[in-house]
Design a protein around this motif. Structure first.
Motif, PDB file in Angstrom:
ATOM      1  N   MET A 148      -6.319   7.642   0.780  1.00 45.46           N
ATOM      2  CA  MET A 148      -5.204   8.302   0.091  1.00 45.46           C
ATOM      3  C   MET A 148      -5.142   7.938  -1.385  1.00 45.46           C
ATOM      4  O   MET A 148      -4.524   8.640  -2.185  1.00 45.46           O
ATOM      5  CB  MET A 148      -3.874   7.888   0.743  1.00 45.46           C
ATOM      6  CG  MET A 148      -3.643   8.446   2.120  1.00 45.46           C
ATOM      7  SD  MET A 148      -2.054   7.842   2.751  1.00 45.46           S
ATOM      8  CE  MET A 148      -1.917   8.770   4.266  1.00 45.46           C
ATOM      9  N   GLY A 149      -5.748   6.806  -1.737  1.00 41.56           N
ATOM     10  CA  GLY A 149      -5.670   6.314  -3.108  1.00 41.56           C
ATOM     11  C   GLY A 149      -4.412   5.511  -3.370  1.00 41.56           C
ATOM     12  O   GLY A 149      -4.076   5.217  -4.526  1.00 41.56           O
ATOM     13  N   TYR A 150      -3.704   5.127  -2.305  1.00 39.47           N
ATOM     14  CA  TYR A 150      -2.433   4.415  -2.445  1.00 39.47           C
ATOM     15  C   TYR A 150      -2.548   2.924  -2.112  1.00 39.47           C
ATOM     16  O   TYR A 150      -1.559   2.197  -2.175  1.00 39.47           O
ATOM     17  CB  TYR A 150      -1.374   5.027  -1.524  1.00 39.47           C
ATOM     18  CG  TYR A 150      -1.013   6.452  -1.854  1.00 39.47           C
ATOM     19  CD1 TYR A 150      -1.121   6.951  -3.161  1.00 39.47           C
ATOM     20  CD2 TYR A 150      -0.534   7.304  -0.872  1.00 39.47           C
ATOM     21  CE1 TYR A 150      -0.782   8.263  -3.452  1.00 39.47           C
ATOM     22  CE2 TYR A 150      -0.170   8.614  -1.162  1.00 39.47           C
ATOM     23  CZ  TYR A 150      -0.305   9.083  -2.448  1.00 39.47           C
ATOM     24  OH  TYR A 150       0.037  10.385  -2.741  1.00 39.47           O
ATOM     25  N   MET A 151      -3.728   2.464  -1.727  1.00 39.09           N
ATOM     26  CA  MET A 151      -3.950   1.062  -1.380  1.00 39.09           C
ATOM     27  C   MET A 151      -5.193   0.593  -2.124  1.00 39.09           C
ATOM     28  O   MET A 151      -6.287   1.092  -1.892  1.00 39.09           O
ATOM     29  CB  MET A 151      -4.120   0.917   0.143  1.00 39.09           C
ATOM     30  CG  MET A 151      -4.150  -0.510   0.658  1.00 39.09           C
ATOM     31  SD  MET A 151      -4.266  -0.557   2.481  1.00 39.09           S
ATOM     32  CE  MET A 151      -2.622  -0.019   2.979  1.00 39.09           C
ATOM     33  N   ASP A 152      -5.008  -0.346  -3.063  1.00 41.79           N
ATOM     34  CA  ASP A 152      -6.080  -0.699  -3.984  1.00 41.79           C
ATOM     35  C   ASP A 152      -6.360  -2.194  -3.921  1.00 41.79           C
ATOM     36  O   ASP A 152      -5.596  -3.022  -4.432  1.00 41.79           O
ATOM     37  CB  ASP A 152      -5.680  -0.297  -5.403  1.00 41.79           C
ATOM     38  CG  ASP A 152      -6.857  -0.283  -6.366  1.00 41.79           C
ATOM     39  OD1 ASP A 152      -7.804  -1.061  -6.139  1.00 41.79           O
ATOM     40  OD2 ASP A 152      -6.820   0.488  -7.344  1.00 41.79           O
ATOM     41  N   PHE A 153      -7.454  -2.545  -3.264  1.00 37.71           N
ATOM     42  CA  PHE A 153      -7.840  -3.956  -3.153  1.00 37.71           C
ATOM     43  C   PHE A 153      -8.710  -4.389  -4.330  1.00 37.71           C
ATOM     44  O   PHE A 153      -8.670  -5.546  -4.744  1.00 37.71           O
ATOM     45  CB  PHE A 153      -8.595  -4.193  -1.839  1.00 37.71           C
ATOM     46  CG  PHE A 153      -7.775  -3.891  -0.625  1.00 37.71           C
ATOM     47  CD1 PHE A 153      -6.833  -4.795  -0.161  1.00 37.71           C
ATOM     48  CD2 PHE A 153      -7.924  -2.690   0.049  1.00 37.71           C
ATOM     49  CE1 PHE A 153      -6.060  -4.521   0.954  1.00 37.71           C
ATOM     50  CE2 PHE A 153      -7.162  -2.399   1.165  1.00 37.71           C
ATOM     51  CZ  PHE A 153      -6.225  -3.318   1.625  1.00 37.71           C
ATOM     52  N   GLU A 154      -9.469  -3.454  -4.864  1.00 38.11           N
ATOM     53  CA  GLU A 154     -10.373  -3.791  -5.963  1.00 38.11           C
ATOM     54  C   GLU A 154      -9.601  -4.193  -7.215  1.00 38.11           C
ATOM     55  O   GLU A 154      -9.902  -5.213  -7.845  1.00 38.11           O
ATOM     56  CB  GLU A 154     -11.284  -2.595  -6.262  1.00 38.11           C
ATOM     57  CG  GLU A 154     -12.350  -2.886  -7.311  1.00 38.11           C
ATOM     58  CD  GLU A 154     -13.300  -1.717  -7.513  1.00 38.11           C
ATOM     59  OE1 GLU A 154     -13.892  -1.620  -8.595  1.00 38.11           O
ATOM     60  OE2 GLU A 154     -13.438  -0.891  -6.581  1.00 38.11           O
ATOM     61  N   ARG A 155      -8.604  -3.411  -7.576  1.00 40.31           N
ATOM     62  CA  ARG A 155      -7.804  -3.762  -8.755  1.00 40.31           C
ATOM     63  C   ARG A 155      -6.939  -4.992  -8.501  1.00 40.31           C
ATOM     64  O   ARG A 155      -6.678  -5.776  -9.414  1.00 40.31           O
ATOM     65  CB  ARG A 155      -6.953  -2.566  -9.180  1.00 40.31           C
ATOM     66  CG  ARG A 155      -7.761  -1.453  -9.852  1.00 40.31           C
ATOM     67  CD  ARG A 155      -6.852  -0.402 -10.458  1.00 40.31           C
ATOM     68  NE  ARG A 155      -7.614   0.586 -11.218  1.00 40.31           N
ATOM     69  CZ  ARG A 155      -8.100   1.718 -10.711  1.00 40.31           C
ATOM     70  NH1 ARG A 155      -7.908   1.989  -9.421  1.00 40.31           N
ATOM     71  NH2 ARG A 155      -8.775   2.559 -11.466  1.00 40.31           N
TER      72      ARG A 155
END
Length: 427
Positions: A148-155
């Motif tokens: 979804m683009g709403y969960m960002d582990f990389e950033r």
């Protein structure tokens, strides 16, 4: 903390309880430390009494103009004074030695706690809800959130390192909605008082609930010597530290939604993907302060309150009673509530509800006075997750996922989502 008087009177009971936890017997060593301390205290008291008596005798001898006796008594008093100066330091050292030994001994399990070595020996109490049958293999929460683009582990890793997450947009709102829903349920229907406590606590608070000294490595410490809370249990329970309550004030039931911070020491390699095991997470905590007679019933009540959260969200779960080898340091008995995660095809802990008896109260010197009695008793304390918000988010994503990658919002959360009924990938 356990009562040394109880240990002296029940050494075999202590060693049997420790054996259930997989520990070696400790009663003989503790009793020896206590006996050494008690003997020294006796010598100090005798010296103080003799010093006081000799001081009076000096006055009498001088009144009788018996200078020889007076000088002899003065020399004795001087010698006693020198002894007492060093003896009082030794007494403090012996007190600390015994206190330090007691501080790392876990609580005594209740008789109905099953014996066992680890989580494999926990006993299921009940199973609630129907597990959904998916037409296709269900995804894990991080697959859903990242798609979804709403969960960002990389950033999040760029900002803070491993075991952190950035939630965005509708998922950030969903997590906020979950926390608000839980607080509203516990405060309006379950009788808990909402509290907004400090997130930094001092040594005495961390010691009071049992985090110190045994679990120092599990905590984050600031440069000025404070500790980031691993759970709101710490500040909430310590609100009654060093206080004497009236029986009519009990039970005290409190709840809080706070960030929690844990170093996850010793968990290398476990749940490295996703949000299951984080250094920072949101949790709704429940804490109860009761009298000695009410704590067991309160434990069942608290567990039911936590279970109700999952019932309202429509999430399948099971409740297990932890065995002696898997139970926490300060607990007499613990129920773990495990929510079903279809992406992992297993149940995972989402709440842990424990009754601690007077174990924490002794560390905090938290007492109550029964009606019509002069003597005080130690309160009993309980704590439970009501529930872990991040894990509830995981469970909602996995249980309410659809084949097109969207997630349906549980009915209980609709009033908190501003008209949103489904979370979808932005076009």
């Amino acid at each position: 903390m356990l009562d040394i008087k109880w240990i002296r009177e029940n050494p075999e009971a202590l060693d049997r309880a420790l054996a259930k936890r997989g520990m070696e017997p400790l009663s003989s060593g503790l009793i020896a430390l206590d006996e050494k301390r008690r003997q020294h205290v006796g010598r100090v008291q005798q010296a103080q009494e003799r010093r006081n008596a000799a001081s009076k005798e000096i006055g009498k001898a001088m009144a009788e103009k018996d200078s020889a006796t007076a000088e002899k008594l003065k020399a004795e008093v001087a010698e006693l004074k020198t002894f007492l100066q060093t003896a009082e330091e030794e007494e403090r050292r012996l007190d600390k030695e015994l206190a330090d030994a007691l501080a790392v001994i876990p609580n005594i399990p209740l008789d109905d706690v099953p014996e066992g070595k680890d989580e494999a020996d926990n006993v299921e109490v009940r199973r609630v809800g129907n597990i959904r049958n998916f037409a296709v293999q269900p995804k894990e929460h991080f697959e859903i959130g990242e798609a979804m683009g709403y969960m960002d582990f990389e950033r999040a890793a760029k900002l803070s390192g491993a075991r952190f997450t950035v939630l965005k947009s509708q998922l950030a709102r969903l997590e906020r909605a979950l926390g608000q829903f839980m607080l509203d349920l516990h405060t309006t229907e379950h009788g808990y008082m909402e509290v907004q406590p400090p997130l930094l606590v001092n040594d005495a608070s961390a010691f009071g609930t049992g985090q110190l000294p045994k679990f120092t490595d599990d905590l984050f410490r600031t440069t000025d010597g404070r500790w980031l809370i691993p759970t709101a249990e710490v500040p909430l329970t310590n609100l009654v530290r060093e206080e004497i309550l009236n029986l009519k004030e009990l039970p005290i039931r409190m709840t809080a939604l706070t960030p929690c911070f844990r170093s996850e020491a010793g968990s290398a390699g476990r749940d490295t993907r996703g949000m299951l095991r984080q250094h920072q997470f949101m949790k709704v905590e429940m804490v109860s302060i009761t009298d000695a007679e009410s704590s067991i019933a309160e434990h069942e009540r608290m567990t039911a309150c936590a279970e109700e959260v999952l019932k309202r969200l429509g999430l399948p779960f099971r409740t297990v009673v932890l065995c002696t080898g898997d139970m926490g340091f300060g607990a007499q008995k613990t129920y773990d509530i495990e929510v079903w995660l279809p992406g992992q095809n297993t149940y995972r802990e989402i709440s842990s509800c424990s009754v601690c008896g007077d174990f924490q109260a002794r560390r905090m010197n938290a007492r109550y006075r029964p009606e019509g009695e002069k003597a005080t008793r130690f309160v009993h304390t309980l704590n439970g997750s009501g529930v872990a918000v991040g894990r509830a988010l995981i469970a909602v994503l996995e249980n309410y996922q659809e084949e097109d990658g969207s997630v349906t919002i549980p009915e209980a959360l609709l009033p908190y989502m501003g008209g949103l009924t489904k979370i979808e990938k932005p076009e």
